[in-house]
Design a protein around this motif. Structure first.
Motif, short mmCIF file in Angstrom:
data_model
loop_
_atom_site.label_atom_id
_atom_site.label_comp_id
_atom_site.label_asym_id
_atom_site.label_seq_id
_atom_site.Cartn_x
_atom_site.Cartn_y
_atom_site.Cartn_z
N ASP A 30 5.18 -8.37 5.94
CA ASP A 30 5.26 -6.92 5.98
C ASP A 30 6.70 -6.43 5.87
O ASP A 30 7.58 -6.84 6.64
N GLY A 31 6.94 -5.56 4.89
CA GLY A 31 8.25 -4.96 4.68
C GLY A 31 9.26 -5.85 4.00
O GLY A 31 10.40 -5.44 3.80
N GLN A 32 8.86 -7.06 3.60
CA GLN A 32 9.78 -8.02 2.99
C GLN A 32 9.53 -8.16 1.48
O GLN A 32 8.45 -7.82 1.00
N PRO A 33 10.50 -8.69 0.74
CA PRO A 33 10.32 -8.87 -0.70
C PRO A 33 9.12 -9.78 -1.01
O PRO A 33 8.87 -10.77 -0.31
N LEU A 34 8.40 -9.43 -2.07
CA LEU A 34 7.28 -10.24 -2.53
C LEU A 34 7.78 -11.57 -3.08
O LEU A 34 8.89 -11.66 -3.62
N ALA A 35 6.95 -12.58 -2.99
CA ALA A 35 7.24 -13.88 -3.59
C ALA A 35 7.06 -13.77 -5.11
O ALA A 35 6.35 -12.88 -5.59
N GLY A 170 4.66 -5.17 0.87
CA GLY A 170 5.80 -5.94 0.42
C GLY A 170 6.66 -5.07 -0.46
O GLY A 170 6.28 -3.95 -0.80
N THR A 171 7.83 -5.58 -0.82
CA THR A 171 8.75 -4.81 -1.66
C THR A 171 9.17 -5.67 -2.85
O THR A 171 9.04 -6.89 -2.85
N TYR A 172 9.69 -4.99 -3.87
CA TYR A 172 10.25 -5.72 -5.01
C TYR A 172 11.18 -4.79 -5.77
O TYR A 172 10.92 -3.60 -5.92
N GLN A 173 12.28 -5.37 -6.24
CA GLN A 173 13.21 -4.66 -7.11
C GLN A 173 13.59 -5.60 -8.23
O GLN A 173 13.98 -6.75 -7.99
#
Length: 174
Positions: A30-35, A170-173
C-alpha cells in the motif's frame, strides 16, 4: 515533460461511504511503487490479492483505477465482475485476457480496450500515478451488467450495490 496539473483526490472519498475491510497482496504494498510485473511494458500481470470475507456479500467486483491519468475521467486498468462470494483470493495473473474465472465471473473492457488487466503505463515524465486496487463486496449475486459495459457503468452500479469496500493502492512513475 511534466503535464503540471494538480493531484486528483482519492476518488473513493467522493463516493457514498461504505464500511471497509482488509485486502492484502503479495505483489502490491500500500502506497509503494508497483513491481515491474504490474507495469504494462514489463509484465502486465494482475497482482495477487486476498481479502477477508464480508458477511452478507453475495459477490465481489475487483477493479484497478488510475485517477491521475491525463484525462477528465482517469483510466480504468481492470474490471472483474461477479466473483462468487466464497472467492476471497486471486492469484497473480488472474486478470490475463481469456483467463478461466470462477463461477459466472467475467472481465469488462478496460480503458485500453481489452477484457483483461492492463498494467501501469503513465506518460513518460508525468507525475507519480496512483493505482487503486479495490475489492467491492456486492449486495447482489450479479451486478446486472454484461462484459460490454463500460467501467463507468460498472462503477455506477457499484455505487448502489456495494456493501463494503477494501482499498489497496500502488504507485508508478515512468
Amino acid at each position: 515533460m511534466s503535464l503540471d496539473r494538480p493531484v486528483t483526490p482519492n476518488p473513493y472519498d467522493l463516493l457514498p461511504a461504505a464500511p471497509s475491510f482488509a485486502v492484502t497482496s503479495d505483489d502490491v504494498a500500500d502506497g509503494q511503487p508497483l513491481a515491474d510485473a504490474q507495469v504494462a511494458e514489463f509484465g502486465n500481470t494482475s497482482p495477487q490479492l486476498a481479502w477477508e470475507p464480508v458477511e452478507g456479500a453475495r459477490s465481489y467486483t475487483v477493479t484497478c483505477f488510475d485517477p491521475d491519468a491525463p484525462t477528465p475521467s482517469g483510466f480504468w486498468h481492470w474490471v472483474l465482475v461477479d466473483l462468487p462470494p466464497e472467492i476471497t483470493t486471486l492469484d497473480a495473473g488472474a486478470g490475463a485476457e481469456g483467463a478461466t474465472l470462477p463461477g459466472k465471473a467475467f472481465m469488462c473492457r478496460n480503458d485500453g480496450g481489452s477484457k483483461a488487466f492492463m498494467g501501469a503505463a503513465p506518460p513518460a515524465g508525468d507525475q507519480v500515478h496512483r493505482y487503486y486496487f479495490v475489492v467491492h463486496a456486492v449486495t447482489e449475486p450479479e451486478l446486472g451488467i454484461d462484459s460490454d459495459a463500460s467501467p463507468a457503468v460498472v462503477s455506477f452500479n457499484l455505487a448502489f450495490k456495494t456493501a463494503a469496500r477494501a482499498i489497496l493502492h500502488g504507485t508508478y512513475q515512468h
